[in-house]
Design a protein around this motif. Structure first.
Motif, short mmCIF file in Angstrom:
data_model
loop_
_atom_site.label_atom_id
_atom_site.label_comp_id
_atom_site.label_asym_id
_atom_site.label_seq_id
_atom_site.Cartn_x
_atom_site.Cartn_y
_atom_site.Cartn_z
N LYS A 105 0.84 -1.20 0.00
CA LYS A 105 0.00 0.00 0.00
C LYS A 105 0.87 1.26 0.00
N GLN A 106 1.95 1.21 0.75
CA GLN A 106 2.86 2.35 0.80
C GLN A 106 3.54 2.61 -0.54
N ARG A 107 3.68 1.56 -1.33
CA ARG A 107 4.29 1.69 -2.65
C ARG A 107 3.27 1.95 -3.75
N GLY A 108 1.98 2.02 -3.38
CA GLY A 108 0.94 2.35 -4.35
C GLY A 108 0.50 1.19 -5.22
N ILE A 109 0.76 -0.04 -4.78
CA ILE A 109 0.32 -1.21 -5.53
C ILE A 109 -1.09 -1.59 -5.07
N PRO A 110 -2.05 -1.74 -5.97
CA PRO A 110 -3.41 -2.13 -5.56
C PRO A 110 -3.41 -3.45 -4.79
N THR A 111 -4.15 -3.47 -3.68
CA THR A 111 -4.17 -4.65 -2.80
C THR A 111 -5.58 -5.21 -2.71
N HIS A 112 -5.72 -6.48 -3.05
CA HIS A 112 -7.00 -7.17 -3.03
C HIS A 112 -6.87 -8.39 -2.13
N TYR A 113 -7.85 -8.57 -1.24
CA TYR A 113 -7.78 -9.68 -0.28
C TYR A 113 -8.95 -10.62 -0.52
N TYR A 114 -8.64 -11.83 -0.98
CA TYR A 114 -9.66 -12.84 -1.26
C TYR A 114 -9.63 -13.88 -0.16
N ILE A 115 -10.75 -14.04 0.53
CA ILE A 115 -10.90 -14.89 1.70
C ILE A 115 -10.31 -14.17 2.92
N SER A 116 -11.17 -13.56 3.64
CA SER A 116 -10.79 -12.69 4.75
C SER A 116 -10.03 -13.41 5.86
N PRO A 117 -9.06 -12.72 6.46
CA PRO A 117 -8.51 -13.23 7.73
C PRO A 117 -9.65 -13.38 8.73
N GLN A 118 -9.56 -14.36 9.59
CA GLN A 118 -10.66 -14.62 10.53
C GLN A 118 -10.58 -13.69 11.75
N ILE A 119 -10.65 -12.39 11.47
CA ILE A 119 -10.52 -11.44 12.57
C ILE A 119 -11.75 -11.44 13.46
N TRP A 120 -12.84 -12.04 13.00
CA TRP A 120 -14.02 -12.21 13.85
C TRP A 120 -13.77 -13.26 14.93
N ALA A 121 -12.69 -14.04 14.77
CA ALA A 121 -12.35 -15.06 15.77
C ALA A 121 -11.30 -14.54 16.75
N TRP A 122 -10.30 -13.86 16.23
CA TRP A 122 -9.27 -13.31 17.10
C TRP A 122 -8.52 -12.23 16.33
N LYS A 123 -7.80 -11.40 17.06
CA LYS A 123 -7.09 -10.27 16.49
C LYS A 123 -8.03 -9.34 15.73
#
Length: 370
Positions: A105-123
């Motif tokens: 993100k800091q380098r301006g590269i588009p970031t796409h996340y497929y299949i979310s981290p399970q932050i609803w479980a922890w962190k």
């Protein structure tokens, strides 16, 4: 377009491969560079690192392999710079991927996340980093959309579950052919799915196999991970009534009468194949003690989490033993119990939505880059 994908385990390899195929359909000039496995490599592009070299499971294992993980992160950054992608696609594997996302993100590269981290479980505090570093999130579980949008005011795409695509796309093999090609007899099959990492297989398979001697009217078949050969598994096999297949998990599940399954994506796959199952988990003692204190979930299996009910039995840590496994396996073999469980499986499938997750995600990524 040039796409850089990062998947760190077997399920990510499966979903990454299907996403790559979908991208090829709408972007015939797509170029891929990726961290993944055999399935992604079969689609085409350049495999940088195989997930079998990345899979450190549990808190303690991560700590003891931290130096290797940090070296991999540095190497990944250099490789991305060399490839110069139009977008990076992260597939689950959050400990590693969120570090790369911040840098990208800091380098301006588009970031796409497929299949979310399970932050609803922890962190759950990772939501701050996701909002900051992830341009688009594609979620596959129905409750995740509400979690992100209602609780955290972060818009996401609910694309449906990619396992529906993977299962629909498979070429069916008849029971007769499957049994003949794999040296099986006519008895019903009890499938053993001990996981995909050496660490978890070593902890799970012996206890799963401990019930074999009590079920001579069935034959037991181990689903081998594509990245591991039979030589690794044979050290655990002490009984004659045990068979082994590699890279044929879906064929096995399509003809299994019941299954013992290590917690993970395989629990959902088993349910979607309508196979009654017992969910098993036993981890490193230190990692388990830490996890028990930081993870606030009622269940560990995706089946129960999605249904928000104890649809399948979970045997965790000390509860995973021969006596309990036999008790629960006997239930799975009972016709009345099976009938109720299969009705719950139908409700589960309805909750997951329609197939087409790979295509919907690929189209959204491609459109965002135009």
């Amino acid at each position: 377009m040039k796409y850089y994908l990062i998947a760190g385990e077997a399920s990510g390899d499966l979903h990454g491969a299907n996403l790559m195929r979908a991208l090829q359909q709408i972007d015939p000039k797509a170029e891929f560079c990726f961290w993944g496995g055999d399935r992604m490599e079969a689609v085409g592009g350049k495999l940088i690192k195989h997930y079998r070299d990345l899979a450190f499971m549990g808190f303690w294992e991560v700590v003891t392999n931290l130096r290797t993980i940090l070296r991999n992160i540095d190497f990944c950054k250099r490789d991305i710079i060399q490839f110069q992608p139009d977008a990076i696609i992260f597939i689950d594997y959050p400990g590693f991927n969120m570090r790369i996302a911040k840098w990208a993100k800091q380098r301006g590269i588009p970031t796409h996340y497929y299949i979310s981290p399970q932050i609803w479980a922890w962190k759950e505090n990772r939501i701050k980093a996701i909002k900051r570093d992830v341009d688009a999130m594609y979620v596959i579980l129905p409750f995740e959309k509400d979690f992100y949008e209602e609780k955290h005011q972060y818009p996401v795409h609910f694309v449906g579950h990619p396992l529906l695509d993977a299962i629909a796309a498979r070429k069916e093999v008849s029971e007769e052919v499957f049994k003949r090609e794999n040296g099986l007899d006519e008895r019903p099959i009890i499938a053993l799915l001990p996981g995909s990492r050496k660490q978890e297989i070593a902890k799970m398979l012996s206890v799963m196999l401990s019930v074999v001697g009590s079920y001579h009217q069935y034959q037991f078949v181990i689903a081998g991970a594509p990245s591991l050969g039979y030589d690794f598994y044979k050290q655990f096999i002490k009984e004659e009534n045990v068979h082994f297949v590699s890279g044929k998990t879906y064929d096995l599940l399509s003809h299994a009468h019941a299954a013992l399954v290590t917690s993970g994506t395989a629990t959902l796959e088993t349910a979607l194949f309508r196979v009654p199952e017992v969910v098993c988990y036993r981890g490193n003692w230190i990692s388990y003690q830490i996890a028990k204190r930081v993870i606030s979930l009622k269940y560990i299996s995706l089946v129960n989490l999605i249904m928000d009910a104890p649809v399948v039995t979970e045997l965790i840590q000390g509860d995973l033993n021969t006596r309990n496994l036999k008790t629960e396996l006997n239930k799975l073999l009972n016709p009345d119990y099976r009938e109720k469980l299969l009705k719950d499986y139908e409700a589960l499938r309805e909750k997951l939505g329609n197939k087409g997750a790979s295509e919907r995600t690929a189209q959204a990524i491609y459109d965002s880059l135009q």
